[in-house]
Write a protein that holds these residues in place. Structure first.
Motif, PDB file in Angstrom:
ATOM      1  N   GLY A   1       0.814  -1.215   0.000  1.00  0.00           N
ATOM      2  CA  GLY A   1       0.000   0.000   0.000  1.00  0.00           C
ATOM      3  C   GLY A   1       0.841   1.255   0.000  1.00  0.00           C
ATOM      4  O   GLY A   1       0.488   2.253  -0.632  1.00  0.00           O
ATOM      5  N   ASN A   2       1.964   1.229   0.707  1.00  0.00           N
ATOM      6  CA  ASN A   2       2.850   2.384   0.772  1.00  0.00           C
ATOM      7  C   ASN A   2       3.440   2.708  -0.598  1.00  0.00           C
ATOM      8  O   ASN A   2       3.728   3.870  -0.900  1.00  0.00           O
ATOM      9  CB  ASN A   2       3.969   2.128   1.789  1.00  0.00           C
ATOM     10  CG  ASN A   2       4.704   3.385   2.153  1.00  0.00           C
ATOM     11  OD1 ASN A   2       4.111   4.451   2.272  1.00  0.00           O
ATOM     12  ND2 ASN A   2       6.009   3.267   2.333  1.00  0.00           N
ATOM     13  N   MET A   3       3.580   1.691  -1.448  1.00  0.00           N
ATOM     14  CA  MET A   3       4.077   1.906  -2.814  1.00  0.00           C
ATOM     15  C   MET A   3       2.926   2.218  -3.784  1.00  0.00           C
ATOM     16  O   MET A   3       3.144   2.382  -4.977  1.00  0.00           O
ATOM     17  CB  MET A   3       4.825   0.664  -3.308  1.00  0.00           C
ATOM     18  CG  MET A   3       6.122   0.399  -2.580  1.00  0.00           C
ATOM     19  SD  MET A   3       7.384   1.626  -2.911  1.00  0.00           S
ATOM     20  CE  MET A   3       7.700   1.326  -4.632  1.00  0.00           C
ATOM     21  N   HIS A   4       1.687   2.269  -3.268  1.00  0.00           N
ATOM     22  CA  HIS A   4       0.485   2.522  -4.075  1.00  0.00           C
ATOM     23  C   HIS A   4       0.356   1.498  -5.208  1.00  0.00           C
ATOM     24  O   HIS A   4      -0.117   1.809  -6.289  1.00  0.00           O
ATOM     25  CB  HIS A   4       0.471   3.944  -4.629  1.00  0.00           C
ATOM     26  CG  HIS A   4       0.490   4.983  -3.563  1.00  0.00           C
ATOM     27  ND1 HIS A   4      -0.645   5.390  -2.907  1.00  0.00           N
ATOM     28  CD2 HIS A   4       1.525   5.669  -3.013  1.00  0.00           C
ATOM     29  CE1 HIS A   4      -0.315   6.292  -2.000  1.00  0.00           C
ATOM     30  NE2 HIS A   4       0.987   6.481  -2.038  1.00  0.00           N
ATOM     31  N   ALA A   5       0.792   0.281  -4.922  1.00  0.00           N
ATOM     32  CA  ALA A   5       0.706  -0.796  -5.915  1.00  0.00           C
ATOM     33  C   ALA A   5      -0.652  -1.483  -5.785  1.00  0.00           C
ATOM     34  O   ALA A   5      -1.146  -1.688  -4.680  1.00  0.00           O
ATOM     35  CB  ALA A   5       1.824  -1.804  -5.681  1.00  0.00           C
TER      36      ALA A   5
ATOM     37  N   VAL B   1       5.123  -6.417 -10.594  1.00  0.00           N
ATOM     38  CA  VAL B   1       6.542  -6.357 -10.246  1.00  0.00           C
ATOM     39  C   VAL B   1       7.026  -4.916 -10.238  1.00  0.00           C
ATOM     40  O   VAL B   1       6.803  -4.172 -11.183  1.00  0.00           O
ATOM     41  CB  VAL B   1       7.371  -7.196 -11.241  1.00  0.00           C
ATOM     42  CG1 VAL B   1       8.853  -6.933 -11.082  1.00  0.00           C
ATOM     43  CG2 VAL B   1       7.068  -8.673 -11.058  1.00  0.00           C
ATOM     44  N   GLN B   2       7.641  -4.542  -9.127  1.00  0.00           N
ATOM     45  CA  GLN B   2       8.347  -3.276  -8.969  1.00  0.00           C
ATOM     46  C   GLN B   2       9.611  -3.619  -8.184  1.00  0.00           C
ATOM     47  O   GLN B   2       9.511  -4.122  -7.059  1.00  0.00           O
ATOM     48  CB  GLN B   2       7.529  -2.265  -8.174  1.00  0.00           C
ATOM     49  CG  GLN B   2       6.257  -1.826  -8.840  1.00  0.00           C
ATOM     50  CD  GLN B   2       5.502  -0.821  -7.970  1.00  0.00           C
ATOM     51  OE1 GLN B   2       6.081  -0.093  -7.180  1.00  0.00           O
ATOM     52  NE2 GLN B   2       4.193  -0.806  -8.121  1.00  0.00           N
ATOM     53  N   PRO B   3      10.801  -3.371  -8.729  1.00  0.00           N
ATOM     54  CA  PRO B   3      12.033  -3.793  -8.049  1.00  0.00           C
ATOM     55  C   PRO B   3      12.161  -3.302  -6.606  1.00  0.00           C
ATOM     56  O   PRO B   3      12.561  -4.061  -5.727  1.00  0.00           O
ATOM     57  CB  PRO B   3      13.138  -3.221  -8.938  1.00  0.00           C
ATOM     58  CG  PRO B   3      12.505  -3.129 -10.289  1.00  0.00           C
ATOM     59  CD  PRO B   3      11.063  -2.789 -10.037  1.00  0.00           C
ATOM     60  N   VAL B   4      11.798  -2.050  -6.350  1.00  0.00           N
ATOM     61  CA  VAL B   4      11.915  -1.514  -4.983  1.00  0.00           C
ATOM     62  C   VAL B   4      10.970  -2.260  -4.041  1.00  0.00           C
ATOM     63  O   VAL B   4      11.351  -2.646  -2.928  1.00  0.00           O
ATOM     64  CB  VAL B   4      11.631   0.004  -4.959  1.00  0.00           C
ATOM     65  CG1 VAL B   4      11.582   0.532  -3.541  1.00  0.00           C
ATOM     66  CG2 VAL B   4      12.680   0.747  -5.769  1.00  0.00           C
ATOM     67  N   LEU B   5       9.745  -2.498  -4.488  1.00  0.00           N
ATOM     68  CA  LEU B   5       8.784  -3.237  -3.673  1.00  0.00           C
ATOM     69  C   LEU B   5       9.285  -4.652  -3.413  1.00  0.00           C
ATOM     70  O   LEU B   5       9.153  -5.175  -2.306  1.00  0.00           O
ATOM     71  CB  LEU B   5       7.413  -3.269  -4.353  1.00  0.00           C
ATOM     72  CG  LEU B   5       6.316  -4.043  -3.630  1.00  0.00           C
ATOM     73  CD1 LEU B   5       6.072  -3.482  -2.230  1.00  0.00           C
ATOM     74  CD2 LEU B   5       5.035  -4.019  -4.451  1.00  0.00           C
ATOM     75  N   GLY B   6       9.889  -5.271  -4.413  1.00  0.00           N
ATOM     76  CA  GLY B   6      10.437  -6.619  -4.246  1.00  0.00           C
ATOM     77  C   GLY B   6      11.501  -6.658  -3.156  1.00  0.00           C
ATOM     78  O   GLY B   6      11.514  -7.570  -2.323  1.00  0.00           O
ATOM     79  N   ARG B   7      12.377  -5.662  -3.148  1.00  0.00           N
ATOM     80  CA  ARG B   7      13.417  -5.614  -2.101  1.00  0.00           C
ATOM     81  C   ARG B   7      12.793  -5.442  -0.720  1.00  0.00           C
ATOM     82  O   ARG B   7      13.221  -6.060   0.251  1.00  0.00           O
ATOM     83  CB  ARG B   7      14.404  -4.483  -2.391  1.00  0.00           C
ATOM     84  CG  ARG B   7      15.365  -4.814  -3.507  1.00  0.00           C
ATOM     85  CD  ARG B   7      16.542  -3.858  -3.576  1.00  0.00           C
ATOM     86  NE  ARG B   7      16.168  -2.473  -3.830  1.00  0.00           N
ATOM     87  CZ  ARG B   7      15.960  -1.947  -5.037  1.00  0.00           C
ATOM     88  NH1 ARG B   7      16.079  -2.704  -6.107  1.00  0.00           N
ATOM     89  NH2 ARG B   7      15.647  -0.686  -5.172  1.00  0.00           N
ATOM     90  N   MET B   8      11.759  -4.616  -0.622  1.00  0.00           N
ATOM     91  CA  MET B   8      11.097  -4.414   0.672  1.00  0.00           C
ATOM     92  C   MET B   8      10.440  -5.705   1.153  1.00  0.00           C
ATOM     93  O   MET B   8      10.557  -6.071   2.320  1.00  0.00           O
ATOM     94  CB  MET B   8      10.051  -3.312   0.558  1.00  0.00           C
ATOM     95  CG  MET B   8      10.615  -1.935   0.429  1.00  0.00           C
ATOM     96  SD  MET B   8       9.242  -0.769   0.444  1.00  0.00           S
ATOM     97  CE  MET B   8       9.859   0.482  -0.616  1.00  0.00           C
ATOM     98  N   LEU B   9       9.726  -6.381   0.260  1.00  0.00           N
ATOM     99  CA  LEU B   9       9.015  -7.599   0.653  1.00  0.00           C
ATOM    100  C   LEU B   9       9.977  -8.730   0.995  1.00  0.00           C
ATOM    101  O   LEU B   9       9.716  -9.518   1.909  1.00  0.00           O
ATOM    102  CB  LEU B   9       8.050  -8.035  -0.451  1.00  0.00           C
ATOM    103  CG  LEU B   9       6.858  -7.101  -0.683  1.00  0.00           C
ATOM    104  CD1 LEU B   9       6.082  -7.517  -1.922  1.00  0.00           C
ATOM    105  CD2 LEU B   9       5.954  -7.066   0.545  1.00  0.00           C
TER     106      LEU B   9
END
Length: 192
Positions: free
Chosen positions: A118-122, A140-148
């Protein structure tokens, strides 16, 4: 072949056998299909120009009052210029998405994963969860992937999947209210 078509409404959906039969009757029994490939996020657009697999240009000016997104199989136009009529049909491409899996018995990890998404508005889509695992999909969003990947207890993999709008979690209002049990507490312990 350079054919320009204007689409102002959805004529029907070829995945519906009754519409296909109706279209066959209307077009004299035989017709061909030309596919207009769209990404999952293009299915919400009301105004766009696309080129079909066989080179037809489709200028879509769909009614804005129709809140539904385009679905796989929607017929936007029929080209009657050739000897055999051709139905222009929407085909939604599979998207590369993260499959996010969390143990159902770990609500803090689930909440943390959902917060990061939600913070990435995905956008977030419900998966086929079972009694042990909650499954969700998000593009897929690389930054979101690193966070998860940084959240212990989250299993993350990349898969190709069609994203179904009916399985998307609401973005403007909650469909479900979740509350914690009255006896649930979180205790922070200090090391010492």
């Amino acid at each position: 072949m350079s054919v320009d078509l204007v689409a102002t409404e959805r004529l029907g959906n070829l995945n519906d056998p009754s519409y296909e039969l109706l279209l066959r009757r209307e077009l004299g029994g035989v017709f061909e299909v030309d596919e207009l490939l769209l990404d999952w996020d293009q299915a919400d657009a009301r105004l766009f120009v696309g080129v079909t697999e066989l080179g037809r240009t489709v200028n879509a000016r769909l009614d804005a009052t129709d809140g539904e997104r385009l679905a796989d199989g929607d017929v936007l136009a029929v080209d009657r210029t050739g000897t055999v009529p051709v139905a222009v049909v929407v085909r939604l491409r599979s998207a590369e998405v993260y499959l996010v899996e969390v143990d159902r018995m770990d609500p803090i990890v689930l909440a943390h994963a959902c917060w990061e998404i939600g913070n990435m508005h995905a956008p977030l889509f419900r998966g086929d969860s079972d009694e042990h695992t909650v499954r969700m999909y998000t593009p897929v969003q690389p930054v979101l992937g690193r966070m998860l990947r940084g959240i212990g207890g989250v299993r993350l993999s990349v898969v190709a999947r069609e994203l179904d709008a009916s399985r998307r979690f609401a973005s403007s209002a909650a469909d479900v209210v979740v509350s914690m049990a009255s006896d649930f507490t979180i205790v922070k312990k200090t090391r010492g």
